[in-house]
Design an enzyme around this catalytic site. Structure first.
Site, PDB file in Angstrom:
ATOM      1  N   GLU A 127      44.326  15.443  51.145  1.00  0.00           N
ATOM      2  CA  GLU A 127      45.422  16.976  51.057  1.00  0.00           C
ATOM      3  C   GLU A 127      44.863  18.249  50.341  1.00  0.00           C
ATOM      4  O   GLU A 127      45.676  18.919  49.570  1.00  0.00           O
ATOM      5  CB  GLU A 127      46.595  16.109  50.386  1.00  0.00           C
ATOM      6  N   ASN A 169      41.916  12.690  54.505  1.00  0.00           N
ATOM      7  CA  ASN A 169      42.928  11.945  54.707  1.00  0.00           C
ATOM      8  C   ASN A 169      43.878  13.545  54.101  1.00  0.00           C
ATOM      9  O   ASN A 169      43.910  14.021  52.854  1.00  0.00           O
ATOM     10  CB  ASN A 169      43.239  11.289  53.654  1.00  0.00           C
ATOM     11  N   HIS A 206      53.487  10.046  56.956  1.00  0.00           N
ATOM     12  CA  HIS A 206      54.705   9.975  56.266  1.00  0.00           C
ATOM     13  C   HIS A 206      56.050  10.322  57.138  1.00  0.00           C
ATOM     14  O   HIS A 206      56.225  11.358  57.038  1.00  0.00           O
ATOM     15  CB  HIS A 206      54.782  10.467  55.044  1.00  0.00           C
ATOM     16  N   GLU A 235      48.516   5.395  55.719  1.00  0.00           N
ATOM     17  CA  GLU A 235      49.767   5.282  54.663  1.00  0.00           C
ATOM     18  C   GLU A 235      51.011   5.522  55.323  1.00  0.00           C
ATOM     19  O   GLU A 235      51.903   6.205  55.073  1.00  0.00           O
ATOM     20  CB  GLU A 235      50.031   6.109  53.575  1.00  0.00           C
ATOM     21  N   ASP A 237      55.083   5.482  56.833  1.00  0.00           N
ATOM     22  CA  ASP A 237      56.261   4.702  56.609  1.00  0.00           C
ATOM     23  C   ASP A 237      56.722   5.864  57.300  1.00  0.00           C
ATOM     24  O   ASP A 237      56.942   7.116  57.475  1.00  0.00           O
ATOM     25  CB  ASP A 237      56.938   5.093  54.813  1.00  0.00           C
TER      26      ASP A 237
HETATM   27  O1  G3I Z   1      50.990   4.089  35.620  1.00  0.00           O
HETATM   28  C1  G3I Z   1      52.569   4.705  35.319  1.00  0.00           C
HETATM   29  C2  G3I Z   1      53.697   4.157  34.164  1.00  0.00           C
HETATM   30  O2  G3I Z   1      52.319   3.721  32.765  1.00  0.00           O
HETATM   31  C3  G3I Z   1      54.322   5.105  33.311  1.00  0.00           C
HETATM   32  O3  G3I Z   1      55.465   4.466  32.621  1.00  0.00           O
HETATM   33  C4  G3I Z   1      55.586   5.373  34.887  1.00  0.00           C
HETATM   34  C5  G3I Z   1      56.333   6.945  34.599  1.00  0.00           C
HETATM   35  O4  G3I Z   1      57.169   7.397  35.731  1.00  0.00           O
HETATM   36  O5  G3I Z   1      54.750   5.998  35.615  1.00  0.00           O
HETATM   37  C6  G3I Z   1      53.554   5.463  35.987  1.00  0.00           C
HETATM   38  O6  G3I Z   1      53.130   6.131  37.218  1.00  0.00           O
HETATM   39  C7  G3I Z   1      53.315   6.271  38.056  1.00  0.00           C
HETATM   40  C8  G3I Z   1      52.466   6.278  39.928  1.00  0.00           C
HETATM   41  O7  G3I Z   1      52.474   5.795  40.745  1.00  0.00           O
HETATM   42  C9  G3I Z   1      52.451   4.406  39.517  1.00  0.00           C
HETATM   43  O8  G3I Z   1      53.885   3.830  39.719  1.00  0.00           O
HETATM   44  C10 G3I Z   1      52.995   7.849  38.482  1.00  0.00           C
HETATM   45  O9  G3I Z   1      54.179   9.001  37.826  1.00  0.00           O
HETATM   46  C11 G3I Z   1      53.863   8.465  40.157  1.00  0.00           C
HETATM   47  O10 G3I Z   1      53.811  10.029  40.441  1.00  0.00           O
HETATM   48  C12 G3I Z   1      52.786   7.687  40.926  1.00  0.00           C
HETATM   49  O11 G3I Z   1      53.152   7.519  41.669  1.00  0.00           O
HETATM   50  C13 G3I Z   1      52.268   7.559  43.370  1.00  0.00           C
HETATM   51  C14 G3I Z   1      51.822   9.218  44.306  1.00  0.00           C
HETATM   52  O12 G3I Z   1      51.392   8.530  45.256  1.00  0.00           O
HETATM   53  C15 G3I Z   1      51.341  10.052  42.740  1.00  0.00           C
HETATM   54  O13 G3I Z   1      50.617  10.760  43.741  1.00  0.00           O
HETATM   55  C16 G3I Z   1      52.964   6.795  43.705  1.00  0.00           C
HETATM   56  O14 G3I Z   1      52.909   4.919  43.366  1.00  0.00           O
HETATM   57  C17 G3I Z   1      51.807   6.371  45.591  1.00  0.00           C
HETATM   58  O15 G3I Z   1      52.196   5.355  46.174  1.00  0.00           O
HETATM   59  C18 G3I Z   1      51.895   7.998  46.224  1.00  0.00           C
HETATM   60  O16 G3I Z   1      50.705   7.819  47.174  1.00  0.00           O
HETATM   61  C19 G3I Z   1      50.543   9.048  47.904  1.00  0.00           C
HETATM   62  C20 G3I Z   1      49.389   8.578  48.062  1.00  0.00           C
HETATM   63  O17 G3I Z   1      48.313   8.495  47.131  1.00  0.00           O
HETATM   64  C21 G3I Z   1      47.923  10.220  48.530  1.00  0.00           C
HETATM   65  N1  G3I Z   1      49.509  10.478  49.766  1.00  0.00           N
HETATM   66  C22 G3I Z   1      50.345  10.299  49.757  1.00  0.00           C
HETATM   67  C23 G3I Z   1      51.353   9.483  48.883  1.00  0.00           C
HETATM   68  C24 G3I Z   1      52.562   9.385  48.613  1.00  0.00           C
HETATM   69  O18 G3I Z   1      53.113  10.146  47.284  1.00  0.00           O
END
Ligand code: G3I
Length: 302
Positions: A127, A169, A206, A235, A237
């Site tokens: 990105e 990516n 996405h 990715e 969806d």
């Molecule tokens: O692990 C912590 C947890 O300890 C805490 O309690 C909780 C409270 O918010 O947060 C948890 O972390 C979160 C993590 O996902 C695991 O669930 C983060 O806040 C959250 O920001 C994170 O989101 C991820 C996101 O990337 C972050 O940028 C998504 O799961 C994940 O699907 C998403 O994936 C990205 C790809 O890597 C890159 N392309 C876009 C895609 C979608 O955004």
């Protein structure tokens, strides 16, 4: 074929899924993931904040939960992701200039050496381009270290594990007419012409009302492949999971020789980062949705 993995294998392609370590004790989840997919991407566990929480102290505990589950079940792992403006640990967010550049290099070397020979594909840079019509690089602490940060990342990655396929990516680069798509295309063309080691481009895919699927996605895949890189849907969806749109994406990949595989970004709707859009192939109870059957049919067509 009666599963997505078998369906894709008929075309010498993989069908993958993003897996979250904290769901591996949910047997409905793991049963579907194990049955339907043969490639795994860690949804968060191989990112910078997870693997190097303190500078120079690598932690692969969560990454290995994903890696070991995948390998024990015979699945390939896609590495995601080594250099990214997002999900940086606090220490990295605080760095700039030469110190950040060196930290990026050390991070790539640390993670790729640990998994050398074990993870065959890496999203090296994620990105790096801006949304909208500018066609510019995204402003970030990494970008501010100098415009060459992306090629430095790729050269570092090639040295760290010469056996790994190295991908760029990004999202919203599926529509051939988008400025962002053209900007990434120009970067890849430049890299190929100058011998910067890049092997593949990941199209996150996405799709939603803001970035709708366009049938020219196939053109995009063809044009990038013609530069001499593999292309992957990394990715996938789609908002509301329209069955025909899912099928179109599958057919687009199958139409391009160098499209080597497709990964969906989660198992059930409830596992999705956009669960409110119900964008995946299985509903909250783990039942196959219309989109699932459309994908399987598309895989069985050719
Ligand atoms: O692990 C912590 C947890 O300890 C805490 O309690 C909780 C409270 O918010 O947060 C948890 O972390 C979160 C993590 O996902 C695991 O669930 C983060 O806040 C959250 O920001 C994170 O989101 C991820 C996101 O990337 C972050 O940028 C998504 O799961 C994940 O699907 C998403 O994936 C990205 C790809 O890597 C890159 N392309 C876009 C895609 C979608 O955004």
């Amino acid at each position: 074929a009666s599963t997505l993995a078998e369906g894709a294998a008929q075309h010498n392609r993989y069908f993958g899924v993003a897996i979250a370590a904290n769901r591996l004790n949910d047997s409905v989840y793991t049963n579907i993931a194990n049955r339907e997919f043969n490639s795994v991407t860690a949804e968060n566990e191989m990112k910078i904040d997870a693997t190097e929480p303190q500078q120079g102290r690598f932690d692969f505990t969560q990454a290995d939960r994903i890696y070991n589950w995948a390998r024990q079940n015979g699945k390939q792992v896609r590495g995601h992701t080594l250099a990214w403006h997002s999900q940086q640990p606090q220490w990295m967010q605080n760095l700039s200039g030469q110190a950040l550049r060196q930290a990026m290099i050390n991070h790539i070397q640390g993670v790729m050496s640990y998994y050398r020979g074990k993870i065959p594909i890496w999203d090296v840079v994620n990105e790096a381009f801006e949304d909208g019509n500018s066609g510019r690089r995204r402003d970030s602490n990494l970008q501010r270290t100098g415009n060459d940060w992306i090629e430095v990342a790729f050269r570092t990655a090639r040295q760290a594990d010469p056996s790994a396929k190295l991908c760029y990516n990004d999202y919203n680069i599926e529509n051939w007419n988008a400025a962002k798509t053209q900007a990434v295309y120009n970067m890849v063309r430049d890299f190929k012409s100058r011998g910067v080691p890049i092997d593949c481009v990941g199209f996150q895919s996405h799709f939603n009302s803001g970035n709708p699927y366009n049938p020219n996605f196939r053109t995009t895949l063809q044009q990038f492949a013609a530069l001499g890189v593999d292309v992957e849907v990394t990715e996938l969806d789609i908002e509301n999971a329209p069955a025909q749109t899912y099928a179109s994406v599958i057919r687009d990949c199958l139409a391009v020789d160098r499209c080597t595989g497709i990964t969906v970004w989660g198992v059930r709707d409830s596992d999705s980062w956009r669960s409110y859009q119900n964008p995946l192939l299985f509903d909250n109870n783990g039942n196959k949705k219309q989109a699932y059957y459309a994908v399987l049919d598309a895989l069985n067509e050719g």
